[in-house]
Motif scaffolding. Structure first.
Motif, PDB file in Angstrom:
ATOM      1  N   CYS A 122      43.144  34.643  38.588  1.00 56.62           N
ATOM      2  CA  CYS A 122      43.193  33.315  39.229  1.00 56.62           C
ATOM      3  C   CYS A 122      41.875  33.040  39.949  1.00 56.62           C
ATOM      4  O   CYS A 122      41.297  31.955  39.831  1.00 56.62           O
ATOM      5  N   SER A 123      41.399  34.030  40.700  1.00 59.74           N
ATOM      6  CA  SER A 123      40.178  33.840  41.455  1.00 59.74           C
ATOM      7  C   SER A 123      38.987  33.615  40.532  1.00 59.74           C
ATOM      8  O   SER A 123      38.118  32.791  40.807  1.00 59.74           O
ATOM      9  N   LEU A 124      38.962  34.331  39.410  1.00 60.06           N
ATOM     10  CA  LEU A 124      37.819  34.233  38.502  1.00 60.06           C
ATOM     11  C   LEU A 124      37.830  32.953  37.676  1.00 60.06           C
ATOM     12  O   LEU A 124      36.802  32.561  37.121  1.00 60.06           O
ATOM     13  N   THR A 125      38.988  32.318  37.555  1.00 59.89           N
ATOM     14  CA  THR A 125      39.093  31.148  36.678  1.00 59.89           C
ATOM     15  C   THR A 125      39.424  29.868  37.429  1.00 59.89           C
ATOM     16  O   THR A 125      39.359  28.789  36.850  1.00 59.89           O
ATOM     17  N   GLY A 126      39.862  29.986  38.687  1.00 61.52           N
ATOM     18  CA  GLY A 126      40.252  28.792  39.421  1.00 61.52           C
ATOM     19  C   GLY A 126      41.611  28.243  39.026  1.00 61.52           C
ATOM     20  O   GLY A 126      41.909  27.078  39.300  1.00 61.52           O
TER      21      GLY A 126
ATOM     22  N   ASP C  28      37.770  36.303  45.248  1.00 64.75           N
ATOM     23  CA  ASP C  28      38.738  37.082  46.005  1.00 64.75           C
ATOM     24  C   ASP C  28      39.019  38.372  45.246  1.00 64.75           C
ATOM     25  O   ASP C  28      40.085  38.558  44.655  1.00 64.75           O
ATOM     26  N   LEU C  29      38.012  39.247  45.224  1.00 68.57           N
ATOM     27  CA  LEU C  29      38.103  40.507  44.496  1.00 68.57           C
ATOM     28  C   LEU C  29      37.625  41.615  45.415  1.00 68.57           C
ATOM     29  O   LEU C  29      36.889  41.359  46.361  1.00 68.57           O
ATOM     30  N   PRO C  30      38.004  42.854  45.108  1.00 65.10           N
ATOM     31  CA  PRO C  30      37.475  43.972  45.901  1.00 65.10           C
ATOM     32  C   PRO C  30      35.976  44.148  45.661  1.00 65.10           C
ATOM     33  O   PRO C  30      35.436  43.637  44.684  1.00 65.10           O
ATOM     34  N   ASP C  31      35.340  44.911  46.548  1.00 68.22           N
ATOM     35  CA  ASP C  31      33.955  45.307  46.295  1.00 68.22           C
ATOM     36  C   ASP C  31      33.933  46.289  45.134  1.00 68.22           C
ATOM     37  O   ASP C  31      34.933  46.942  44.840  1.00 68.22           O
ATOM     38  N   ALA C  32      32.759  46.380  44.511  1.00 67.24           N
ATOM     39  CA  ALA C  32      32.626  47.293  43.367  1.00 67.24           C
ATOM     40  C   ALA C  32      33.005  48.716  43.776  1.00 67.24           C
ATOM     41  O   ALA C  32      32.685  49.159  44.879  1.00 67.24           O
ATOM     42  N   MET C  33      33.700  49.415  42.894  1.00 64.20           N
ATOM     43  CA  MET C  33      34.114  50.785  43.199  1.00 64.20           C
ATOM     44  C   MET C  33      33.383  51.766  42.294  1.00 64.20           C
ATOM     45  O   MET C  33      32.974  51.421  41.188  1.00 64.20           O
ATOM     46  N   THR C  34      33.288  52.991  42.741  1.00 64.93           N
ATOM     47  CA  THR C  34      32.793  54.064  41.895  1.00 64.93           C
ATOM     48  C   THR C  34      33.975  54.606  41.095  1.00 64.93           C
ATOM     49  O   THR C  34      35.141  54.307  41.385  1.00 64.93           O
ATOM     50  N   GLU C  35      33.664  55.440  40.113  1.00 70.66           N
ATOM     51  CA  GLU C  35      34.759  56.027  39.318  1.00 70.66           C
ATOM     52  C   GLU C  35      35.703  56.827  40.214  1.00 70.66           C
ATOM     53  O   GLU C  35      36.917  56.795  40.030  1.00 70.66           O
ATOM     54  N   MET C  36      35.135  57.535  41.184  1.00 74.60           N
ATOM     55  CA  MET C  36      36.002  58.343  42.061  1.00 74.60           C
ATOM     56  C   MET C  36      36.937  57.461  42.876  1.00 74.60           C
ATOM     57  O   MET C  36      38.107  57.773  43.057  1.00 74.60           O
ATOM     58  N   GLU C  37      36.392  56.341  43.341  1.00 69.72           N
ATOM     59  CA  GLU C  37      37.245  55.423  44.114  1.00 69.72           C
ATOM     60  C   GLU C  37      38.346  54.818  43.237  1.00 69.72           C
ATOM     61  O   GLU C  37      39.482  54.654  43.668  1.00 69.72           O
ATOM     62  N   VAL C  38      37.977  54.490  41.983  1.00 71.93           N
ATOM     63  CA  VAL C  38      38.977  53.937  41.058  1.00 71.93           C
ATOM     64  C   VAL C  38      40.072  54.966  40.812  1.00 71.93           C
ATOM     65  O   VAL C  38      41.265  54.640  40.832  1.00 71.93           O
TER      66      VAL C  38
END
Lengths: 480, 128, 432
Positions: A122-126, C28-38
């Motif tokens: 949703c956030s990426l597409t609006g 509205d997304l998380p910050d980029a993660m490393t493989e370990m964080e994922v």
């Protein structure tokens, strides 16, 4: 790649097998099933050992080209690199063993992924809400069109059974519309390759359910008249459907919701980097604007006071899948988004667009560029700019590229040109790879003038060469 | 140059018709077979099926294309050319000798809407 | 690269886009993660799931899967390839799909198969539309009420929009009702009927008479099957079906919370030109070598557009590979063993549950690995008690007191005894 000529059936030897199962010591056996319900003769399946089977399939894989093998500039397919962490997370036993009908209380983790991924999209597409149930792009289109029809029908507007589709659209658009019971009305493109707004307007009457658009379109061109198209279609009471096939061009930069689209689908196997798997499984989530949320298909995930539930959508378009989509594909796309994060996702579209323009500008002296404009993530050449006198075709160019170790671009699509070569490099290729491809294309263009036979008889370095498709279709042999 | 035969009627969708009393023999023109390429399948109606002028009655398919067959006249199918089931390529080798269906038709005036050889020649030259 | 493109900044790449639609906000997304964080995040989310001992089926079955399959499907030459348009560099995919088509045709007793569908329910929807196209009767399709509910619903959705009326024929003592079907068929407007080989109650249906009944009225018969069962139960071809469809998930595919699975769609030779989806055929190459290509493409959406037989573009290629490798390793013998073990276990559990006195029979019709009982314990109480003990069992199926169980070769006698113990415990509580 080495030619390997076996079928698994040809490795079969009496009484061999590759399974590991306990002996049967139950009292009751299927022999007790009444004879009329039992199979007369066991199915004729291969009898092979595990090593024989594994070798057979590994040998088959050696005749295949994948993104992990080399550059795959297949236009409209977005063959980007598939990060391996996504495979690892998708195979997590905490998800792979879940039965789709388990009570919600036992699958809160899985539902959380479904819910969070919907929100990410949703956030990426609006858009306001997503269903992740559709299994593929075409399935998403069909689901989206069902939502469109449901909306008109729910308002008692039963006349709207026509859908406008540009002449440059993927063939799937009209096919999905026909499956959905809509009549397709084609709108032509201008010589500049975008929708002809003046041709569109007279088509907009009270029978029009909406328009399906791919933006950027299949020529890789942004539909610059989008505002006028949006206003005209909405004024006529129609809805705008966004075909997400080319979303990679816009990811992180432009959102379909902000352009006024009411319904859209995404191809997670394109834009969100889940592997294509030789044709599937894909995933085709469908997003809708707020006024259409209630029409999403069943089942849907809802959040009730922090607890995630799976519910039927009583007013929705209906059920389009057995369960809730290709869940393990969703896990891969979810992982991909986590790895990118909110900052890096902004680079996806621009880098993909840069790569495409770089190739286009580097080759436009050797190949005919019918629309010399800024392109988005892909562009189309209409054959070689010279060499036609040697009757070298687009097919010859494509086959020759295989000898150079590259996958061929999409050819003979879009149908607007006779010799289309559609190139989409994606953002995951290095400049060195793009340069190597450019060199190969230039070299092929030179060969077309100096040694056309080598093109016309290409490929030379593949396991098989130009299979006889006429024979295959005239006398179909579809099973061994 | 596409071959065109005198004495036949032609449609804009590149079917030809030869009338024999109340029977119409229908096929596709040389131009049609050339633009299709190698024909791999002919979808034909069954005996006793009704076909209507300007409506689809079948299709021809090549490897990478398919084209609907549009009825040049209305009528009842008397016979389909069964030889095409095994060898659709006959339409490529001689599209005029290898007809697709024979139809009993009632309204001779329907042929008024079709072209004769000269008109079809002119029609093709305008297409080019 | 920008120089070559004649631009001085990345923003210039979007100069053709109206300024007001360029996204300037924050995602509205998380910050980029490393493989370990994922990995940590997945551990955390996975811990919110409770893997259970699965004693339910209802369209998704917990079967054993040989280890070698994972090795094969992880080959990135398979995993990261596209639909095999360029036959010269796709012989691997094309060959295994040809093998899949052959195996599915042999299992179902049909002449040909496509290269797979999304899942079982959508394969049935395609079968319904295909029957309408083959008979040129775009009016009505009959469905047996004994099909899985998700199959009925999915076919219903497709047909409603496609313009085909659906008539659901009510069951007769929990199996498809031939007489009721005949009465509907005699109206002459039905393109065909879909019936299950093994139905939603787990009963192996006696489909005698259905093929004759539909064919008498110029209609077609589709049988929806569990392909795993076809090693022992009568196959669609033997019942006289024109089309066979279903879900290949039972051929060792993981449950995966509902997907990806692989549908299949097989038919008699005469209908192959109406078969939707991808189809692979054998031919020879320029040097006379055996080669495989996508064929009969003129039916498909990229050529026929709105006149295509279906809008399907993809197939479930990788899942079809899964099923193909599974069938190669198992063979007819392995598949028979799977059925013996499932049948034996299911009948053991069935008897033990009846012995508790807390259930009574639905009827005496034969079943394979899945069965339904009337429960004297309120289903919710029963399900909760089982769940607390780690069992996913006694799934409600439509009517008040009906609960279903399923036993595959993965379930052990100890697990079944444990399940029965839970029931006996409830009995004691009820009696007290």
């Amino acid at each position: 790649m080495k030619y390997y000529d076996k079928l698994i059936f040809e490795l079969s030897k009496e009484d061999r097998n590759g399974f590991s199962l306990p002996e049967n010591d139950w009292q009751e056996t299927p022999e007790n099933i009444p004879a009329v319900l039992r199979r007369a003769v066991p199915p004729d399946l291969p009898q092979v050992s595990e090593p024989d089977a594994v070798r057979h399939y590994v040998n088959l894989s050696n005749m295949n080209f994948g993104v992990d093998t080399g550059f795959y500039p297949l236009g409209s397919c977005t063959m980007k690199y598939n990060p391996k962490i996504c495979e690892e997370t998708a195979a997590h036993p905490g998800f792979s063993g879940l039965h789709p009908l388990q009570p919600a209380s036992t699958v809160q983790g899985a539902l959380r992924i479904y819910d969070e991924l919907s929100r990410f999209l949703c956030s990426l597409t609006g858009m306001a809400a997503f269903t992740l149930n559709p299994f593929a792009g075409a399935h998403g289109e069909l689901t989206g069109l069902m939502i469109m029809r449901s909306w008109h029908i729910s308002r008692g507007d039963l006349k709207r059974t026509r859908i406008i589709v540009p002449d440059s659209a993927h063939g799937t658009n009209p096919a999905s519309a026909a499956v959905c019971g809509l009549e397709v009305v084609q709108v032509r493109s201008t010589p500049q390759g975008i929708i002809d707004v003046e041709a569109l307007k007279p088509l907009l009457d009270d029978r029009v359910a909406g328009i399906m658009m791919t933006n950027p379109n299949t020529l890789g061109l942004f539909e610059t008249e989008i505002h006028e198209i949006e206003a005209s279609v909405h004024a006529a009471g129609g809805l705008l459907y966004y075909d997400g096939a080319n979303m990679n061009a816009l990811l992180g930069k432009v959102r379909p919701g902000d352009m006024g689209f009411d319904i859209m689908h995404l191809n997670l196997h394109k834009t969100f980097s889940t592997p294509h798997g030789g044709g599937g499984p894909g995933s085709g989530p469908v997003g809708v604007a707020a006024h259409l949320k209630h029409l999403l298909p069943s089942p849907a995930v809802h959040c009730r006071g922090g607890f995630l539930t799976v519910e039927d959508q009583p007013e929705g378009a209906g059920r389009v899948s057995g369960f809730m989509g290709n869940f393990s594909v969703l896990l891969k796309a979810y992982t991909y988004i986590l790895m990118l994060g909110k900052q890096n996702v902004r680079k996806v579209g621009p880098y993909a667009v840069l790569s495409a323009n770089y190739i286009k500008e580097s080759l436009k002296d050797c190949f005919r560029l019918p629309v010399p404009a800024l392109c988005k993530h892909e562009f189309v050449f209409d054959g070689l700019s010279s060499g036609q006198e040697n009757s070298v075709t687009t097919l010859d160019v494509a086959k020759r590229l295989l000898d150079y170790g590259f996958h061929a671009p999409t050819i003979y699509f879009p149908l607007l040109f006779h010799q289309s070569i559609m190139i989409e490099p994606t953002e995951t290729e290095s400049k060195e790879t793009l340069d190597a491809f450019i060199d190969a294309m230039r070299s092929i263009a030179a060969e077309a003038a100096t040694d056309p036979d080598i093109l016309r008889s290409a490929p030379h370095a593949t396991p098989v060469r130009r299979p006889d498709e006429t024979l295959a279709a005239t006398r179909p042999k579809l099973v061994e | 140059m596409s071959k065109i035969i005198e004495g036949l009627f032609y449609s804009e969708s590149h079917e030809w018709v030869r009338t024999e009393g109340d029977t119409a023999v229908i096929g596709i023109t040389d131009f049609a077979q050339k633009s299709m390429g190698n024909i791999v399948y002919v979808d034909m109606p069954e005996e006793d099926d009704e076909i209507s002028q300007n409506e689809e009655f079948g299709a021809v398919e090549s490897v990478k294309a398919a084209s609907d067959l549009i009825a040049p006249v209305s009528g009842t199918v008397i016979e389909k050319n069964a030889a095409l089931e095994d060898e659709p390529g006959l339409l490529n080798s001689d599209p005029y000798a290898n007809w697709i269906i024979r139809v009993r038709f009632s309204d001779i005036s329907e042929t008024d809407a079709l072209m004769d050889a000269a008109e079809y020649t002119e029609f093709l030259s305008r297409q080019a | 690269m920008l120089d070559r493109a004649g631009l001085d900044s990345l923003d210039g790449l979007y100069s053709d886009v109206p300024e007001d639609v360029l996204f300037k906000g924050e995602f509205d997304l998380p910050d980029a993660m490393t493989e370990m964080e994922v990995r940590r995040r997945f551990e955390e989310i996975a811990s919110m799931n409770f893997p259970l001992k699965v004693f339910c089926g209802a369209g998704a079955y917990d079967h054993y899967s040989p280890a070698a399959i994972q090795t094969v499907i992880s080959r990135s030459e398979f995993l990261t390839s596209y639909t095999p348009y360029q036959a010269e560099v796709s012989q691997g995919t094309l060959r295994y799909i040809f093998e899949f088509q052959t195996m599915m045709a042999r299992l179902t007793g049909m002449d040909c198969a496509n290269a797979s569908m999304y899942d079982g329910p959508t394969s049935a929807a395609e079968a319904a539309m295909m029957m309408a196209a083959c008979t040129k009767r775009k009016r009505r399709v009959l469905l047996s009420e004994t099909l899985l509910p998700q199959v009925i619903e999915t076919v219903g959705t497709y047909c409603r929009f496609h313009g085909i009326e659906i008539t659901v024929i009510p069951h007769n003592d929990r199996t498809s009702d031939l007489q009721a079907a005949e009465a509907e068929l005699e109206k002459g407007d039905a393109a065909g009927m879909v019936v299950p080989g093994i139905n939603r109650y787990g009963i192996i249906e006696d489909l005698s008479g259905f093929a004759d009944a539909v064919h008498r009225t110029g209609a077609l018969l589709t049988v929806y099957s569990d392909p795993s069962s076809l090693a022992v139960v009568r196959c669609p071809g033997e019942w006289g079906a024109d089309i066979a469809c279903g879900d290949a998930q039972t051929l060792g595919l993981p449950l995966n919370f509902g997907g990806p699975y692989a549908g299949f769609l097989c038919c008699r030779q005469g209908f192959v030109r109406k078969l939707p989806g991808r189809i692979v055929g054998e031919t020879v190459d320029a040097d006379g070598k055996r080669a495989y290509v996508l064929t009969l493409q003129a039916r498909e959406q990229h050529i026929r557009r709105e006149k295509a037989t279906s809008n399907i573009c993809s197939n479930q290629s990788l899942m079809a590979l899964y099923a193909t490798v599974y069938l190669s390793l198992m063979g007819s013998e392995g598949l028979r063993r799977v059925n013996e073990l499932s049948y034996g276990g299911a009948h053991y559990l069935y008897s033990r549950l009846l012995e508790t006195g807390m259930f009574y029979k639905l009827n005496d019709k034969p079943f394979l690995k899945e069965f339904v009982l009337h429960s004297k314990i309120p289903p919710e109480t029963l399900q909760k008690a089982l769940l607390d003990a780690g069992f996913f069992a006694a799934l409600s199926c439509g009517e008040d007191d009906l609960v279903s169980f399923c036993v595959t070769e993965k379930r052990t006698k100890e697990e079944m005894d444990g399940l029965v113990d839970v029931v006996n415990q409830i009995r004691h509580e009820v009696l007290r």
